[in-house]
Write a protein that holds these residues in place. Structure first.
Motif, short mmCIF file in Angstrom:
data_model
loop_
_atom_site.label_atom_id
_atom_site.label_comp_id
_atom_site.label_asym_id
_atom_site.label_seq_id
_atom_site.Cartn_x
_atom_site.Cartn_y
_atom_site.Cartn_z
N ASP A 57 0.86 -1.17 0.00
CA ASP A 57 0.00 0.00 0.00
C ASP A 57 0.91 1.24 0.00
N LEU A 58 0.49 2.29 -0.66
CA LEU A 58 1.31 3.49 -0.77
C LEU A 58 1.51 4.21 0.56
N ARG A 59 0.75 3.83 1.58
CA ARG A 59 0.91 4.43 2.90
C ARG A 59 2.04 3.77 3.70
N ILE A 60 2.53 2.62 3.23
CA ILE A 60 3.61 1.91 3.92
C ILE A 60 4.91 2.71 3.74
N THR A 61 5.61 2.95 4.83
CA THR A 61 6.88 3.68 4.78
C THR A 61 8.04 2.70 4.92
N GLU A 62 9.26 3.20 4.66
CA GLU A 62 10.44 2.37 4.84
C GLU A 62 10.54 1.89 6.29
N ALA A 63 10.28 2.79 7.22
CA ALA A 63 10.37 2.44 8.64
C ALA A 63 9.37 1.36 9.01
N SER A 64 8.14 1.48 8.51
CA SER A 64 7.13 0.46 8.85
C SER A 64 7.46 -0.88 8.20
N LEU A 65 8.05 -0.86 7.02
CA LEU A 65 8.46 -2.10 6.35
C LEU A 65 9.55 -2.81 7.17
N ILE A 66 10.54 -2.05 7.62
CA ILE A 66 11.60 -2.63 8.43
C ILE A 66 11.04 -3.17 9.74
N LYS A 67 10.11 -2.44 10.32
CA LYS A 67 9.50 -2.87 11.58
C LYS A 67 8.71 -4.18 11.38
N MET A 68 8.04 -4.32 10.23
CA MET A 68 7.26 -5.53 9.95
C MET A 68 8.16 -6.76 9.79
N PHE A 69 9.33 -6.57 9.18
CA PHE A 69 10.17 -7.72 8.83
C PHE A 69 11.31 -7.99 9.83
N SER A 70 11.61 -7.06 10.70
CA SER A 70 12.73 -7.26 11.63
C SER A 70 12.51 -8.39 12.65
N PRO A 71 11.29 -8.77 13.02
CA PRO A 71 11.15 -9.89 13.96
C PRO A 71 11.68 -11.23 13.42
N PHE A 72 11.90 -11.32 12.12
CA PHE A 72 12.29 -12.61 11.53
C PHE A 72 13.81 -12.77 11.41
N GLY A 73 14.57 -11.72 11.70
CA GLY A 73 16.02 -11.84 11.63
C GLY A 73 16.67 -10.48 11.42
N LYS A 74 17.98 -10.52 11.26
CA LYS A 74 18.74 -9.29 11.07
C LYS A 74 18.63 -8.83 9.62
N ILE A 75 18.12 -7.62 9.43
CA ILE A 75 18.01 -7.04 8.10
C ILE A 75 19.33 -6.33 7.81
N VAL A 76 20.01 -6.75 6.75
CA VAL A 76 21.30 -6.13 6.42
C VAL A 76 21.17 -5.02 5.38
N SER A 77 20.09 -5.03 4.60
CA SER A 77 19.83 -3.92 3.69
C SER A 77 18.36 -3.91 3.29
N GLU A 78 17.92 -2.76 2.84
CA GLU A 78 16.53 -2.58 2.42
C GLU A 78 16.54 -1.61 1.26
N ASP A 79 15.83 -1.97 0.19
CA ASP A 79 15.71 -1.10 -0.98
C ASP A 79 14.23 -0.82 -1.20
N PHE A 80 13.81 0.35 -0.80
CA PHE A 80 12.43 0.79 -0.97
C PHE A 80 12.38 1.52 -2.30
N MET A 81 11.54 1.08 -3.22
CA MET A 81 11.56 1.61 -4.58
C MET A 81 10.63 2.82 -4.72
N TRP A 82 11.18 3.89 -5.30
CA TRP A 82 10.48 5.16 -5.51
C TRP A 82 10.42 5.49 -6.99
N HIS A 83 9.38 6.20 -7.40
CA HIS A 83 9.34 6.74 -8.76
C HIS A 83 10.39 7.85 -8.83
N THR A 84 11.25 7.80 -9.85
CA THR A 84 12.32 8.79 -9.95
C THR A 84 12.04 9.88 -10.98
N ARG A 85 11.00 9.69 -11.79
CA ARG A 85 10.65 10.73 -12.77
C ARG A 85 9.18 10.65 -13.12
N GLY A 86 8.73 11.61 -13.85
CA GLY A 86 7.33 11.64 -14.25
C GLY A 86 6.44 12.25 -13.18
#
Length: 174
Positions: free
Chosen positions: A19-48
């Motif tokens: 959902d477009l309301r999900i932020t990078e922080a909330s994504l990391i918070k959702m997935f961090s209980p399963f292990g150590k996150i070493v990187s995260e790439d949140f994809m953004w529109h870069t043009r248009g």
């Protein structure tokens, strides 16, 4: 082949249908209980017109493939903001794209490049094969006389081949 490279491919998750309301922080918070996150790439529109808005998917790299598999099992299909998450190993996403493609040559090229790496060669091979297929279709279309006859009719050349149609038109205008 370096086993660390294989582990990296198998510990990287694709997370889609965000959902477009999900932020990078909330994504990391959702997935961090399963292990150590070493990187995260949140994809953004870069043009248009959507520049700066989220694209609706991201990649999360865990420390181990076991952590990634656990996160995948627990989070795939989970409703977040009324939308079911799509969670796959990043390498699985590439395999599924290849399998969904109707051109078997593209699928074969994609599968063979997947065995070598997870660096995006699949997309490149698939794009090249798709362009070749499109060019071949365009070439065949230009050599098809039936298609040319339709084009002639549309462009008005049919009147030059059929003089009676000119006489009918002249009679109507006079």
């Amino acid at each position: 082949m370096d086993s660390r490279f294989d582990d990296k491919c198998e510990s990287r998750l694709y997370i889609g249908n965000l959902d477009l309301r999900i932020t990078e922080a909330s994504l990391i918070k959702m997935f961090s209980p399963f292990g150590k996150i070493v990187s995260e790439d949140f994809m953004w529109h870069t043009r248009g017109p959507k520049r700066g808005e989220p694209r609706g998917y991201a990649f999360v790299q865990f420390n181990t493939k076991e952590e990634a598999k656990l996160a995948k099992e627990k989070m795939h299909g989970k409703l977040v903001c009324c939308r079911p998450l799509v969670v796959r190993l990043a390498s699985e996403k590439n395999l599924m794209e290849a399998a969904n493609n109707s051109n078997s040559a593209i699928a074969e090229a994609s599968k063979s490049s997947l065995t070598g790496s997870c660096s995006g060669q699949v997309n490149r091979s698939a794009k090249i094969a798709a362009i070749k297929k499109k060019l071949k279709a365009m070439e065949e279309e230009s050599h098809n006389p039936k298609k040319q006859k339709q084009a002639d009719t549309i462009s008005g050349r049919e009147h030059l081949k059929n003089p009676s149609s000119i006489n009918d038109n002249e009679q109507r205008t006079h």
